[in-house]
Design a protein around this motif. Structure first.
Motif, PDB file in Angstrom:
ATOM      1  N   HIS A 148      -9.571  55.496 108.005  1.00 62.83           N
ATOM      2  CA  HIS A 148      -8.339  54.833 108.241  1.00 62.83           C
ATOM      3  C   HIS A 148      -8.647  53.435 108.217  1.00 62.83           C
ATOM      4  O   HIS A 148      -9.372  53.008 109.059  1.00 62.83           O
ATOM      5  CB  HIS A 148      -7.714  55.293 109.484  1.00 62.83           C
ATOM      6  CG  HIS A 148      -6.189  54.722 109.501  1.00 62.83           C
ATOM      7  ND1 HIS A 148      -5.801  53.917 110.613  1.00 62.83           N
ATOM      8  CD2 HIS A 148      -5.280  54.812 108.595  1.00 62.83           C
ATOM      9  CE1 HIS A 148      -4.608  53.888 110.445  1.00 62.83           C
ATOM     10  NE2 HIS A 148      -4.119  54.291 109.348  1.00 62.83           N
ATOM     11  N   HIS A 208       6.529  54.764 111.098  1.00 62.38           N
ATOM     12  CA  HIS A 208       5.361  54.075 111.736  1.00 62.38           C
ATOM     13  C   HIS A 208       5.161  52.829 110.723  1.00 62.38           C
ATOM     14  O   HIS A 208       5.316  53.041 109.669  1.00 62.38           O
ATOM     15  CB  HIS A 208       4.265  55.014 112.116  1.00 62.38           C
ATOM     16  CG  HIS A 208       3.382  55.265 110.869  1.00 62.38           C
ATOM     17  ND1 HIS A 208       3.747  56.085 109.761  1.00 62.38           N
ATOM     18  CD2 HIS A 208       2.035  54.655 110.391  1.00 62.38           C
ATOM     19  CE1 HIS A 208       2.755  56.158 108.929  1.00 62.38           C
ATOM     20  NE2 HIS A 208       1.827  55.311 109.041  1.00 62.38           N
ATOM     21  N   ARG A 242      -9.832  60.210 109.130  1.00 63.43           N
ATOM     22  CA  ARG A 242      -8.866  61.015 108.801  1.00 63.43           C
ATOM     23  C   ARG A 242      -9.056  62.345 108.195  1.00 63.43           C
ATOM     24  O   ARG A 242      -9.775  62.457 107.325  1.00 63.43           O
ATOM     25  CB  ARG A 242      -7.740  60.244 107.902  1.00 63.43           C
ATOM     26  CG  ARG A 242      -6.730  59.559 108.459  1.00 63.43           C
ATOM     27  CD  ARG A 242      -5.631  60.177 108.939  1.00 63.43           C
ATOM     28  NE  ARG A 242      -4.712  59.354 109.658  1.00 63.43           N
ATOM     29  CZ  ARG A 242      -3.905  58.517 109.337  1.00 63.43           C
ATOM     30  NH1 ARG A 242      -3.759  58.162 108.103  1.00 63.43           N
ATOM     31  NH2 ARG A 242      -2.909  58.038 110.207  1.00 63.43           N
ATOM     32  N   HIS A 288       1.893  51.025 109.257  1.00 62.56           N
ATOM     33  CA  HIS A 288       0.371  50.916 109.092  1.00 62.56           C
ATOM     34  C   HIS A 288       0.082  49.433 108.851  1.00 62.56           C
ATOM     35  O   HIS A 288       0.671  48.899 107.806  1.00 62.56           O
ATOM     36  CB  HIS A 288       0.190  51.618 107.811  1.00 62.56           C
ATOM     37  CG  HIS A 288      -1.377  51.467 107.146  1.00 62.56           C
ATOM     38  ND1 HIS A 288      -2.251  52.406 107.578  1.00 62.56           N
ATOM     39  CD2 HIS A 288      -1.927  50.379 106.490  1.00 62.56           C
ATOM     40  CE1 HIS A 288      -3.824  51.844 106.817  1.00 62.56           C
ATOM     41  NE2 HIS A 288      -3.154  50.804 106.484  1.00 62.56           N
ATOM     42  N   ASP A 321      -2.217  52.315 112.914  1.00 63.18           N
ATOM     43  CA  ASP A 321      -0.929  52.660 112.928  1.00 63.18           C
ATOM     44  C   ASP A 321      -0.174  52.410 114.222  1.00 63.18           C
ATOM     45  O   ASP A 321      -0.884  53.044 115.096  1.00 63.18           O
ATOM     46  CB  ASP A 321      -0.869  54.293 112.642  1.00 63.18           C
ATOM     47  CG  ASP A 321      -1.142  54.488 110.919  1.00 63.18           C
ATOM     48  OD1 ASP A 321      -1.268  53.696 110.215  1.00 63.18           O
ATOM     49  OD2 ASP A 321      -1.675  55.680 110.732  1.00 63.18           O
TER      50      ASP A 321
END
Ligand SMILES: [Zn+2]
Length: 283
Positions: free
Chosen positions: A173, A252, A163, A254, A177
């Motif tokens: 990450h 979203h 990221r 995660h 996601d």
């Protein structure tokens, strides 16, 4: 990339025509981010992984590999007779090369200046780490299937992606996601118990579920939480709704999974068995 590894004992191997059953089997992804589910079949009094004794419940034990773990690991099974069997495991590298550049409000990535925020981030870090490391459920909750927590939705950032925030701040990450609209139901990936909920600076509204034997899952950036701590949940039960709370650029989910504090790739938990390997123990 999923293997089943079968290990028989020295004596069983020697008389394998009569006793060909293995002592235990391992099933899972032998790769960084993978989870292995082991089944002891007979005569095993304890199992240790890299020197740490594992909790065995109903003949089942779990262990996993984080990104950047070594490639070599050791599993030792002690038989009821006292004999020790050592298995050396080699795992594969996981690097899918994805780089994901996103822009967030500067306060979300700048080093915190206020003492209150520094204290808050530190407290939240330790609360989460404590929840992951605690072995709350020592029984294996008999999940046979692990499911995606939302129906549909595009995966926008994978586990292990690099990221880059605002062009300079880098991190890795540690979940997956899934882009989905605000209000879509988020469901438990497997049976378990809710051991932590909160509204944290980076995660926003989140739910943490303990699935037993060190396996847990986390659901971040929710708009609503629909369970509370100590709730027992079953697979597919609604935990909350998709949102964009915390460090998020749009609605979203995660979705993160862990074996204790080792972060796993949640997608490895739901893939199909694609490869079977069989090993026999020989001295
Ligand atoms: Zn994420």
């Amino acid at each position: 990339m999923r293997n089943i590894l079968l290990i028989g004992s020295v004596c069983l191997f020697a008389v394998s025509l009569l006793f060909s059953q293995p002592l235990f089997e391992l099933e899972g992804d032998f790769i960084h981010g993978g989870l292995i589910r082991g089944h002891t079949l007979e005569n095993i009094s304890s199992v240790s992984f890299d020197g740490e004794e594992l909790t065995v419940s109903d003949s089942t034990f779990l262990f996993g590999f984080r990104l950047n773990d070594p490639y070599q690991h050791t599993l030792i099974a002690v038989l009821e007779s006292g004999e020790k069997l050592q298995v050396n495991l080699t795992i594969a590298d996981y690097n899918q090369g994805e780089i994901d550049s996103i822009t967030v409000v500067p306060e979300m990535i700048d080093p915190p200046k206020s003492p209150e925020l520094i204290k808050r981030l530190e407290e939240e870090y330790y609360i989460k780490r404590g929840a992951r490391k605690a072995l709350v459920i020592t029984k294996f909750p008999y999940f046979s299937v692990i499911q995606r927590p939302v129906v549909g939705g595009r995966i926008t950032t994978n586990f292990g992606a690099k990221r880059v925030y605002n062009g300079w701040k880098e991190s890795v990450h540690t979940g997956v996601d899934i882009a989905r609209g605000t209000g879509i139901n988020v469901r438990a990936m497997a049976d378990g118990m809710v051991t932590l909920i909160g509204d944290f600076y980076y995660s926003g509204y989140f739910v943490f579920v303990d699935h037993g034997l060190g396996l847990s899952s986390e659901y971040f950036h929710l708009s609503k939480q629909k369970v509370t701590e100590s709730d027992l949940v079953t697979r597919n039960q609604i935990l909350g709704e998709v949102g964009s709370t915390g460090r998020s650029t749009g609605p979203h989910l995660h979705w993160q999974s862990n074996w204790f504090d080792k972060k796993l790739n949640p997608l490895f938990l739901i893939d199909e068995i694609s490869e079977v390997r069989e090993y026999k123990w020989v001295e």
